[in-house]
Write a protein that holds these residues in place. Structure first.
Motif, mmCIF file in Angstrom:
data_model
loop_
_atom_site.group_PDB
_atom_site.id
_atom_site.type_symbol
_atom_site.label_atom_id
_atom_site.label_comp_id
_atom_site.label_asym_id
_atom_site.label_seq_id
_atom_site.Cartn_x
_atom_site.Cartn_y
_atom_site.Cartn_z
ATOM 1 N N VAL A 137 0.917 -1.200 0.020
ATOM 2 C CA VAL A 137 -0.093 0.031 -0.091
ATOM 3 C C VAL A 137 0.931 1.204 -0.025
ATOM 4 N N HIS A 138 1.026 1.811 -1.204
ATOM 5 C CA HIS A 138 1.822 3.142 -1.224
ATOM 6 C C HIS A 138 0.852 4.277 -1.017
ATOM 7 N N GLY A 139 1.780 5.275 -0.417
ATOM 8 C CA GLY A 139 1.145 6.759 -0.384
ATOM 9 C C GLY A 139 0.051 7.155 0.608
ATOM 10 N N LEU A 140 0.406 6.344 1.814
ATOM 11 C CA LEU A 140 -0.464 6.396 3.043
ATOM 12 C C LEU A 140 0.138 7.655 3.923
ATOM 13 N N ASP A 141 -0.606 8.342 4.619
ATOM 14 C CA ASP A 141 -0.009 9.438 5.452
ATOM 15 C C ASP A 141 0.574 8.451 6.494
ATOM 16 N N ARG A 142 1.595 9.239 7.297
ATOM 17 C CA ARG A 142 2.384 8.522 8.496
ATOM 18 C C ARG A 142 1.489 8.015 9.172
ATOM 19 N N ASP A 143 0.664 8.463 9.968
ATOM 20 C CA ASP A 143 -0.156 8.241 11.028
ATOM 21 C C ASP A 143 -1.108 7.056 10.603
#
Length: 164
Positions: A137-143
């Motif tokens: 899963v690419h492009g998730l926000d860090r939290d």
């Protein structure tokens, strides 16, 4: 729910909107290197006609790629976890939908490159016993990535099975 009951379907969650800018900047950096090499070649060429044409074609392709690809990927990239499985959908030209039962998960990792750190993004990799390779899963926000890793780790530890 048995893994045979799991159906391939579009996942519910989109990646972070910051991924649009990340993918655009990353693509622009790659095109910049190619365009710079073509400019240098043009400057040291005796017959500039074909090089100018090549440079113009490259510039048009670069602009099209940098403006279309990030939005297209954002519309395609999705993810979801349930008590039973992890669902992913990714790609832009070649699209892939994947599903992995929680009981098959072997490891869960998160990684952030320098450019991703700049955009406050992270990627999550779910390694399974599948020959198809890990789910990413690419492009998730860090939290969100941190919560996803914690959730999948807890689910994996609580699920009986041998992850093979």
């Amino acid at each position: 729910m048995q893994s045979a009951d799991l159906t391939l379907r579009p996942p519910r969650h989109r990646v972070s909107r910051a991924a649009i800018w990340f993918w655009g900047v990353r693509a622009a950096l790659g095109w910049t290197v190619l365009l710079a090499a073509q400019v240098v070649w043009l400057l040291f060429s005796d017959d500039r006609g074909p090089h100018v044409t090549g440079l113009a074609v490259t510039a048009v392709l670069a602009v099209a790629h940098v403006t279309v690809m990030p939005w297209w990927r954002y519309k395609v990239h999705r993810w979801e976890t349930t008590a039973d499985a992890v669902y992913t959908q990714s790609g832009w030209l070649r699209q892939e939908w994947r599903i992995a039962p929680i009981s098959r998960i072997q490891t869960v990792d998160s990684e952030r490159g320098p450019l991703e750190q700049l955009f406050r993004l992270a990627n999550v990799t779910v390694t399974t016993a599948s020959a198809a390779g890990p789910l990413r899963v690419h492009g998730l926000d860090r939290d969100t990535a941190r919560r996803l890793v914690d959730e999948l780790t807890a689910s994996t530890q609580a699920t009986t099975g041998d992850a093979t």
